[in-house]
Design a protein around this motif. Sequence first.
Motif, PDB file in Angstrom:
ATOM      1  N   ALA A 157       0.687  -1.298  -0.088  1.00 35.06           N
ATOM      2  CA  ALA A 157       0.171   0.096  -0.031  1.00 35.06           C
ATOM      3  C   ALA A 157       1.025   1.279   0.000  1.00 35.06           C
ATOM      4  N   SER A 158       1.890   1.197  -0.734  1.00 33.22           N
ATOM      5  CA  SER A 158       2.784   2.304  -0.815  1.00 33.22           C
ATOM      6  C   SER A 158       2.723   3.008  -2.188  1.00 33.22           C
ATOM      7  N   ILE A 159       3.235   4.140  -2.468  1.00 29.46           N
ATOM      8  CA  ILE A 159       3.147   4.890  -4.018  1.00 29.46           C
ATOM      9  C   ILE A 159       4.656   4.841  -4.596  1.00 29.46           C
ATOM     10  N   LYS A 160       4.369   4.460  -5.857  1.00 28.07           N
ATOM     11  CA  LYS A 160       5.692   4.251  -6.656  1.00 28.07           C
ATOM     12  C   LYS A 160       5.760   5.528  -7.313  1.00 28.07           C
ATOM     13  N   ASN A 161       6.952   6.083  -7.172  1.00 27.15           N
ATOM     14  CA  ASN A 161       7.206   7.400  -7.815  1.00 27.15           C
ATOM     15  C   ASN A 161       8.448   7.175  -8.547  1.00 27.15           C
ATOM     16  N   CYS A 162       8.156   7.507  -9.926  1.00 21.05           N
ATOM     17  CA  CYS A 162       9.125   7.280 -10.913  1.00 21.05           C
ATOM     18  C   CYS A 162       9.599   8.766 -11.630  1.00 21.05           C
ATOM     19  N   TYR A 163      10.906   8.825 -11.558  1.00 20.62           N
ATOM     20  CA  TYR A 163      11.756   9.712 -11.837  1.00 20.62           C
ATOM     21  C   TYR A 163      12.345   9.624 -13.352  1.00 20.62           C
ATOM     22  N   SER A 164      12.562  10.996 -13.831  1.00 25.70           N
ATOM     23  CA  SER A 164      13.124  11.310 -15.098  1.00 25.70           C
ATOM     24  C   SER A 164      14.168  12.391 -14.957  1.00 25.70           C
ATOM     25  N   ASP A 165      15.487  12.251 -15.058  1.00 29.49           N
ATOM     26  CA  ASP A 165      16.477  13.449 -15.026  1.00 29.49           C
ATOM     27  C   ASP A 165      16.121  14.225 -13.732  1.00 29.49           C
ATOM     28  N   CYS A 166      15.626  13.322 -12.465  1.00 29.81           N
ATOM     29  CA  CYS A 166      15.504  14.025 -11.390  1.00 29.81           C
ATOM     30  C   CYS A 166      14.142  14.694 -11.166  1.00 29.81           C
ATOM     31  N   LYS A 167      13.292  14.681 -12.106  1.00 31.11           N
ATOM     32  CA  LYS A 167      12.007  15.202 -11.928  1.00 31.11           C
ATOM     33  C   LYS A 167      10.989  14.041 -11.830  1.00 31.11           C
ATOM     34  N   LEU A 168      10.150  14.046 -11.028  1.00 33.34           N
ATOM     35  CA  LEU A 168       8.793  13.354 -10.761  1.00 33.34           C
ATOM     36  C   LEU A 168       8.131  13.200 -11.982  1.00 33.34           C
ATOM     37  N   ILE A 169       7.991  12.336 -12.723  1.00 35.29           N
ATOM     38  CA  ILE A 169       6.935  12.039 -14.086  1.00 35.29           C
ATOM     39  C   ILE A 169       5.706  11.355 -13.776  1.00 35.29           C
ATOM     40  N   PHE A 170       5.853  10.205 -12.897  1.00 28.17           N
ATOM     41  CA  PHE A 170       4.573   9.446 -12.838  1.00 28.17           C
ATOM     42  C   PHE A 170       4.734   8.806 -11.369  1.00 28.17           C
ATOM     43  N   ALA A 171       3.432   8.604 -10.951  1.00 29.03           N
ATOM     44  CA  ALA A 171       3.427   7.829  -9.604  1.00 29.03           C
ATOM     45  C   ALA A 171       2.073   7.152  -9.602  1.00 29.03           C
ATOM     46  N   CYS A 172       2.081   6.014  -9.057  1.00 27.31           N
ATOM     47  CA  CYS A 172       0.920   4.927  -8.894  1.00 27.31           C
ATOM     48  C   CYS A 172       0.898   4.413  -7.594  1.00 27.31           C
ATOM     49  N   ASN A 173      -0.279   4.060  -7.237  1.00 33.32           N
ATOM     50  CA  ASN A 173      -0.483   2.973  -6.124  1.00 33.32           C
ATOM     51  C   ASN A 173       0.071   1.490  -6.588  1.00 33.32           C
ATOM     52  N   ASN A 174       1.011   1.054  -5.716  1.00 33.98           N
ATOM     53  CA  ASN A 174       1.621  -0.163  -6.042  1.00 33.98           C
ATOM     54  C   ASN A 174       1.012  -1.433  -6.105  1.00 33.98           C
ATOM     55  N   GLU A 175      -0.236  -1.356  -5.494  1.00 34.20           N
ATOM     56  CA  GLU A 175      -1.018  -2.569  -5.388  1.00 34.20           C
ATOM     57  C   GLU A 175      -1.961  -2.512  -6.537  1.00 34.20           C
ATOM     58  N   ARG A 176      -2.553  -1.346  -6.796  1.00 28.38           N
ATOM     59  CA  ARG A 176      -3.511  -1.478  -8.185  1.00 28.38           C
ATOM     60  C   ARG A 176      -3.326  -0.128  -8.766  1.00 28.38           C
ATOM     61  N   GLU A 177      -2.933   0.180  -9.964  1.00 28.21           N
ATOM     62  CA  GLU A 177      -2.879   1.387 -10.659  1.00 28.21           C
ATOM     63  C   GLU A 177      -3.932   2.059 -10.916  1.00 28.21           C
ATOM     64  N   ASN A 178      -5.071   1.324 -11.051  1.00 31.84           N
ATOM     65  CA  ASN A 178      -6.433   1.914 -11.164  1.00 31.84           C
ATOM     66  C   ASN A 178      -7.029   2.522  -9.816  1.00 31.84           C
ATOM     67  N   TRP A 179      -6.372   2.507  -8.862  1.00 28.96           N
ATOM     68  CA  TRP A 179      -6.939   3.330  -7.700  1.00 28.96           C
ATOM     69  C   TRP A 179      -6.167   4.444  -7.608  1.00 28.96           C
ATOM     70  N   GLY A 180      -5.373   5.015  -8.441  1.00 31.11           N
ATOM     71  CA  GLY A 180      -4.830   6.199  -8.659  1.00 31.11           C
ATOM     72  C   GLY A 180      -3.363   6.133  -9.401  1.00 31.11           C
ATOM     73  N   SER A 181      -3.356   6.851 -10.613  1.00 33.43           N
ATOM     74  CA  SER A 181      -2.190   6.967 -11.529  1.00 33.43           C
ATOM     75  C   SER A 181      -2.028   8.499 -11.622  1.00 33.43           C
ATOM     76  N   LEU A 182      -0.972   8.979 -11.502  1.00 32.73           N
ATOM     77  CA  LEU A 182      -0.709  10.388 -11.244  1.00 32.73           C
ATOM     78  C   LEU A 182       0.781  10.632 -12.405  1.00 32.73           C
ATOM     79  N   PHE A 183       0.162  11.498 -13.320  1.00 26.92           N
ATOM     80  CA  PHE A 183       1.355  12.059 -14.250  1.00 26.92           C
ATOM     81  C   PHE A 183       1.474  13.417 -14.152  1.00 26.92           C
ATOM     82  N   ILE A 184       2.834  13.940 -14.291  1.00 36.54           N
ATOM     83  CA  ILE A 184       3.242  15.103 -14.067  1.00 36.54           C
ATOM     84  C   ILE A 184       4.171  15.628 -15.367  1.00 36.54           C
ATOM     85  N   GLU A 185       3.879  16.670 -15.830  1.00 38.54           N
ATOM     86  CA  GLU A 185       4.652  17.256 -16.999  1.00 38.54           C
ATOM     87  C   GLU A 185       5.013  18.570 -16.730  1.00 38.54           C
ATOM     88  N   TYR A 186       5.847  19.282 -17.244  1.00 42.00           N
ATOM     89  CA  TYR A 186       6.423  20.223 -17.044  1.00 42.00           C
ATOM     90  C   TYR A 186       6.791  21.253 -18.289  1.00 42.00           C
TER      91      TYR A 186
END
Length: 220
Positions: free
Chosen positions: A68-97
């Motif tokens: 039940a944690s959040i998986k935070n994915c980085y590209s070039d030190c910037k957070l670009i994607f995060a999701c619930n590690n149990e089920r992505e459909n409970w919450g998938s977050l995208f960040i763009e700059y």
Amino acid sequence: MSLINKEYTEISNIFELEKTSFKQRREMMNNTTFSSIKWSSSYLDFFPFDSVINQLRPAVFYKGEKKASIKNCYSDCKLIFACNNERENWGSLFIEYDDNSKKSLLFVEDDNENMALQQLRVAYFQNNRYERVLSYIKDEDNDEESLIVDLFKYDNKGNITKIIRHGFFEEQSKILPVREFNFTYVENKVSIIAKDEIGKEVLIYQGKKYINIPDEIVPL
């Protein structure tokens, strides 16, 4: 409502453009090599003291994956994607700059088992400082929408001195009272006092300062 008419039109138009973008965004993440992955107890703050002024517990980083944690994915030190590690459909977050803004899109599964855009947040910058943040939630299953507009003020050292909050809750007619969050500093420590519409003040935070730059939000 007149104070936030412009912001409402702006962010609701962006929401309409983005609400069907999940599949395209998820495929893009599938084809992205992340520079690092971190695990946290909840989604990370979108702007400095985000969780504090929303009366939430700040995210805690873990050394490794936990249930039940959040998986935070980085590209070039910037957070670009995060999701619930149990089920992505409970919450998938995208960040763009962009040069003067960043955008956060949270998709969750709706009543029809489709991934629907639920929360859209846009932060705008001037001189590499947060100027305003729009936070919009739309629940199309229940025909509800909410909007928060946070406006930032600074001192001559670049420290946040005040965040002024406007908005409405669940429908446009339910206007929220204007709130102020006032910041005072002693060396690397900051105190935040929340003031309501009748002037009552409450200390809501006392602790470390944060770096206030768009790409990184961490305590000093």
